[in-house]
Design an enzyme around this catalytic site. Sequence first.
Site, PDB file in Angstrom:
ATOM      1  N   ARG A 100       0.842  -1.195   0.000  1.00  0.00           N
ATOM      2  CA  ARG A 100       0.000   0.000   0.000  1.00  0.00           C
ATOM      3  C   ARG A 100       0.879   1.248   0.000  1.00  0.00           C
ATOM      4  O   ARG A 100       1.970   1.247   0.556  1.00  0.00           O
ATOM      5  CB  ARG A 100      -0.898   0.032   1.240  1.00  0.00           C
ATOM      6  CG  ARG A 100      -1.998  -1.007   1.224  1.00  0.00           C
ATOM      7  CD  ARG A 100      -2.936  -0.812   2.406  1.00  0.00           C
ATOM      8  NE  ARG A 100      -4.028  -1.776   2.382  1.00  0.00           N
ATOM      9  CZ  ARG A 100      -5.008  -1.793   3.274  1.00  0.00           C
ATOM     10  NH1 ARG A 100      -5.022  -0.909   4.261  1.00  0.00           N
ATOM     11  NH2 ARG A 100      -5.972  -2.688   3.190  1.00  0.00           N
ATOM     12  N   ARG A 107       4.866   7.672  -6.442  1.00  0.00           N
ATOM     13  CA  ARG A 107       4.270   6.547  -7.159  1.00  0.00           C
ATOM     14  C   ARG A 107       5.348   5.582  -7.637  1.00  0.00           C
ATOM     15  O   ARG A 107       5.154   4.370  -7.624  1.00  0.00           O
ATOM     16  CB  ARG A 107       3.464   7.082  -8.353  1.00  0.00           C
ATOM     17  CG  ARG A 107       2.394   6.127  -8.833  1.00  0.00           C
ATOM     18  CD  ARG A 107       1.537   6.800  -9.865  1.00  0.00           C
ATOM     19  NE  ARG A 107       0.480   5.900 -10.315  1.00  0.00           N
ATOM     20  CZ  ARG A 107      -0.100   5.996 -11.494  1.00  0.00           C
ATOM     21  NH1 ARG A 107       0.262   6.938 -12.332  1.00  0.00           N
ATOM     22  NH2 ARG A 107      -1.055   5.169 -11.845  1.00  0.00           N
ATOM     23  N   ASN A 139      -3.191  -2.452  -7.164  1.00  0.00           N
ATOM     24  CA  ASN A 139      -2.952  -1.123  -7.733  1.00  0.00           C
ATOM     25  C   ASN A 139      -1.514  -0.660  -7.513  1.00  0.00           C
ATOM     26  O   ASN A 139      -0.883  -1.065  -6.533  1.00  0.00           O
ATOM     27  CB  ASN A 139      -3.919  -0.112  -7.099  1.00  0.00           C
ATOM     28  CG  ASN A 139      -5.275  -0.150  -7.765  1.00  0.00           C
ATOM     29  OD1 ASN A 139      -5.361  -0.206  -8.993  1.00  0.00           O
ATOM     30  ND2 ASN A 139      -6.339  -0.112  -6.974  1.00  0.00           N
ATOM     31  N   ARG A 170     -19.292   1.546 -12.546  1.00  0.00           N
ATOM     32  CA  ARG A 170     -19.695   2.715 -11.747  1.00  0.00           C
ATOM     33  C   ARG A 170     -20.320   3.785 -12.633  1.00  0.00           C
ATOM     34  O   ARG A 170     -21.334   4.397 -12.280  1.00  0.00           O
ATOM     35  CB  ARG A 170     -18.472   3.291 -11.020  1.00  0.00           C
ATOM     36  CG  ARG A 170     -18.002   2.461  -9.834  1.00  0.00           C
ATOM     37  CD  ARG A 170     -16.691   3.003  -9.269  1.00  0.00           C
ATOM     38  NE  ARG A 170     -16.337   2.337  -8.011  1.00  0.00           N
ATOM     39  CZ  ARG A 170     -15.104   2.185  -7.569  1.00  0.00           C
ATOM     40  NH1 ARG A 170     -14.078   2.638  -8.288  1.00  0.00           N
ATOM     41  NH2 ARG A 170     -14.866   1.584  -6.409  1.00  0.00           N
ATOM     42  N   HIS A 194      -6.782   3.050 -15.190  1.00  0.00           N
ATOM     43  CA  HIS A 194      -7.733   2.913 -14.087  1.00  0.00           C
ATOM     44  C   HIS A 194      -7.507   4.028 -13.071  1.00  0.00           C
ATOM     45  O   HIS A 194      -6.385   4.276 -12.643  1.00  0.00           O
ATOM     46  CB  HIS A 194      -7.538   1.553 -13.409  1.00  0.00           C
ATOM     47  CG  HIS A 194      -8.247   1.418 -12.087  1.00  0.00           C
ATOM     48  ND1 HIS A 194      -9.613   1.458 -11.983  1.00  0.00           N
ATOM     49  CD2 HIS A 194      -7.771   1.257 -10.832  1.00  0.00           C
ATOM     50  CE1 HIS A 194      -9.952   1.316 -10.701  1.00  0.00           C
ATOM     51  NE2 HIS A 194      -8.847   1.195  -9.990  1.00  0.00           N
ATOM     52  N   THR A 249     -12.233  -0.344  -0.258  1.00  0.00           N
ATOM     53  CA  THR A 249     -13.267  -0.811  -1.189  1.00  0.00           C
ATOM     54  C   THR A 249     -13.042  -2.302  -1.410  1.00  0.00           C
ATOM     55  O   THR A 249     -11.898  -2.754  -1.455  1.00  0.00           O
ATOM     56  CB  THR A 249     -13.191  -0.084  -2.552  1.00  0.00           C
ATOM     57  OG1 THR A 249     -11.940  -0.390  -3.178  1.00  0.00           O
ATOM     58  CG2 THR A 249     -13.309   1.425  -2.383  1.00  0.00           C
TER      59      THR A 249
END
Length: 334
Positions: A100, A107, A139, A170, A194, A249
């Site tokens: 995470r 990044r 991710n 969504r 994404h 999520t």
Amino acid sequence: MASVHEKLISTVADCAPEQPRNKVTVVGVGQVGMACAFSILSGNYADELALVDVLEDKLEGEMMDLLHGSVFLKTRKIVANKDYSVTANSRIVVVTAGARQQEGESRLNLVQRNVNIFKHIIPQIVKYSPNCVIIVVSNPVDILTYITWKLSGLPKHRVIGSGCNLDSARFRYMMAEKLGIHASSFHGWILGEHGDSSVPVWSGANVAGVCLKSLNPNVGTDKDQENWKDVHKQVVDSAYKIIELKGYTNWAIGLSVADIIESLVKNLGRVHPVSTMVKNMYGINEEVFLSLPCVLNNCGVASVINVTLADDEVAKLRKSAETLWNIQKDLKDV
């Protein structure tokens, strides 16, 4: 003296157990991994489910919890182990594990840490399931799909990122809510990277074949007085909002991954906006993975739909590709 088992059951034939035909492995049993596992089981998309994680106690607990629901499921075998041999002969492997982002972390640094994690995971997957299709969910998904492709040595059609499958879902839900119709009746795509720089394809958004552009030429632009563009902003912001409310999520991405798996195991040929290699498409010259409408069947990505995009949509795709490549080119040990 005969046992209860011997008295109860008379063997008719000694059948050697055959290999599972639709074995699915989920790597990582965090919130997302378990939502994927539960959605796969609920949809009856696997005849065997394998779970892998480094946290042995949590791994065993999750397996036991699922096994205790066996009466309500149609997947007979659920196994779990930190050793990747448990994943052998998987048809599909879902990767949800990863580092995470830490506060203030770049990044590039986050991706580099994930490279180091994936260098352990991906070769093990390929060792035990050389014919599998890998679905990357971790991710940043597009870059990690590229990393998985490089580390695995698999052909590009067998490495898929969950990409914009959820972003598009969504989008369809939020647009349909505004129009007062069911989400499945609004047809619209979000492509590209994404997340924050995803590209809503307003040029093709339609209901029953009626393009919104034909009713409002400015739809999705700054000139649009109805401000439909705000829906895409809501799509981008929605994950942050959910994380703010519940901390993470998981359910929608779990359902999204199960949706992709259904198309693969049932050889459906459905079109999904998933992350795939886009080099030589839309003027993109680098080896990057972005979401485009892909036909999915039992071999993975069978083909890509050549969508006619507006000039500004193509420009946004290229910008996403450039952003990704600027990170990828500086990665080490890939």
